[in-house]
Write a protein that holds these residues in place. Structure first.
Motif, PDB file in Angstrom:
ATOM      1  N   LEU A  14       5.312  31.867  19.710  1.00  0.00           N
ATOM      2  CA  LEU A  14       6.557  31.607  18.056  1.00  0.00           C
ATOM      3  C   LEU A  14       8.304  31.581  18.968  1.00  0.00           C
ATOM      4  N   LEU A  15       8.761  32.771  19.306  1.00  0.00           N
ATOM      5  CA  LEU A  15       9.783  33.209  20.083  1.00  0.00           C
ATOM      6  C   LEU A  15       9.905  32.985  21.168  1.00  0.00           C
ATOM      7  N   LEU A  22       8.293  42.126  25.299  1.00  0.00           N
ATOM      8  CA  LEU A  22       7.679  42.534  24.152  1.00  0.00           C
ATOM      9  C   LEU A  22       6.895  44.374  23.903  1.00  0.00           C
ATOM     10  N   ASP A  23       7.762  45.547  23.332  1.00  0.00           N
ATOM     11  CA  ASP A  23       7.979  46.587  22.814  1.00  0.00           C
ATOM     12  C   ASP A  23       6.782  47.188  22.016  1.00  0.00           C
ATOM     13  N   ALA A  24       6.097  47.388  20.791  1.00  0.00           N
ATOM     14  CA  ALA A  24       5.800  47.968  20.009  1.00  0.00           C
ATOM     15  C   ALA A  24       7.289  48.546  18.983  1.00  0.00           C
ATOM     16  N   ALA A  25       7.584  49.138  19.623  1.00  0.00           N
ATOM     17  CA  ALA A  25       8.231  50.271  19.334  1.00  0.00           C
ATOM     18  C   ALA A  25      10.064  49.385  19.027  1.00  0.00           C
ATOM     19  N   ARG A  26       9.933  48.589  19.721  1.00  0.00           N
ATOM     20  CA  ARG A  26      11.382  47.452  19.744  1.00  0.00           C
ATOM     21  C   ARG A  26      11.798  46.974  18.677  1.00  0.00           C
ATOM     22  N   PRO A  27      13.315  47.160  18.173  1.00  0.00           N
ATOM     23  CA  PRO A  27      13.461  46.760  16.325  1.00  0.00           C
ATOM     24  C   PRO A  27      13.499  44.990  16.429  1.00  0.00           C
ATOM     25  N   LEU A  28      12.806  44.783  15.785  1.00  0.00           N
ATOM     26  CA  LEU A  28      13.392  43.128  15.791  1.00  0.00           C
ATOM     27  C   LEU A  28      14.134  42.864  15.879  1.00  0.00           C
ATOM     28  N   ALA A  29      15.458  43.115  15.142  1.00  0.00           N
ATOM     29  CA  ALA A  29      16.524  42.273  14.942  1.00  0.00           C
ATOM     30  C   ALA A  29      16.991  42.392  16.565  1.00  0.00           C
ATOM     31  N   ALA A  39      11.433  34.713  11.430  1.00  0.00           N
ATOM     32  CA  ALA A  39      10.828  35.221  10.800  1.00  0.00           C
ATOM     33  C   ALA A  39       9.864  35.069   9.334  1.00  0.00           C
ATOM     34  N   LEU A  40      10.106  33.718   8.552  1.00  0.00           N
ATOM     35  CA  LEU A  40       9.467  33.239   8.353  1.00  0.00           C
ATOM     36  C   LEU A  40       8.394  31.868   8.867  1.00  0.00           C
ATOM     37  N   ARG A  41       8.623  31.554  10.367  1.00  0.00           N
ATOM     38  CA  ARG A  41       7.333  31.237  10.898  1.00  0.00           C
ATOM     39  C   ARG A  41       6.473  32.201  11.388  1.00  0.00           C
ATOM     40  N   PHE A  59       6.827  42.674   4.515  1.00  0.00           N
ATOM     41  CA  PHE A  59       7.490  41.784   5.559  1.00  0.00           C
ATOM     42  C   PHE A  59       9.141  41.841   6.602  1.00  0.00           C
ATOM     43  N   MET A  60       9.885  41.620   5.692  1.00  0.00           N
ATOM     44  CA  MET A  60      10.947  41.745   5.778  1.00  0.00           C
ATOM     45  C   MET A  60      12.060  42.802   6.099  1.00  0.00           C
ATOM     46  N   ALA A  61      11.335  43.984   5.283  1.00  0.00           N
ATOM     47  CA  ALA A  61      11.389  45.074   5.700  1.00  0.00           C
ATOM     48  C   ALA A  61      10.931  45.667   7.011  1.00  0.00           C
ATOM     49  N   ALA A  62      10.169  45.345   7.478  1.00  0.00           N
ATOM     50  CA  ALA A  62       9.427  45.739   8.722  1.00  0.00           C
ATOM     51  C   ALA A  62      10.860  45.494  10.149  1.00  0.00           C
TER      52      ALA A  62
END
Length: 79
Positions: A14-15, A22-29, A39-41, A59-62
């Motif tokens: 999607l991005l 992509l790393d699982a621990a990488r901050p989404l921001a 994020a909504l997508r 979800f938004m707090a993830a």
């Protein structure tokens, strides 16, 4: 229930990102293109895949892909 790898695949698709970056621990921001619209997508796509709703506030707090995978793997988010 979606695996961490499945969530990683969704976010990469999607991005339009290289999944290898992509790393699982990488901050989404820190992800290129991660904003409220994308994020909504991701949320809508995950809900469609799971066949149920994911709590929007949680979800938004993830903060990471691992957090998203944990939400997608919770019993209340499973069909």
């Amino acid at each position: 229930m979606l695996s961490e790898q499945a969530v990683k695949d969704v976010v990469a698709q999607l991005l339009d990102l290289d999944e290898e970056t992509l790393d699982a621990a990488r901050p989404l921001a820190e992800l290129e293109g991660w904003d409220s619209v994308n994020a909504l997508r991701v949320l809508v796509f995950l809900e469609r895949e799971l066949g149920t709703s994911i709590d929007y506030e949680r979800f938004m707090a993830a903060e990471s892909l691992a957090d998203l995978a944990a939400l997608a793997g919770e019993p209340e988010a499973a069909p």
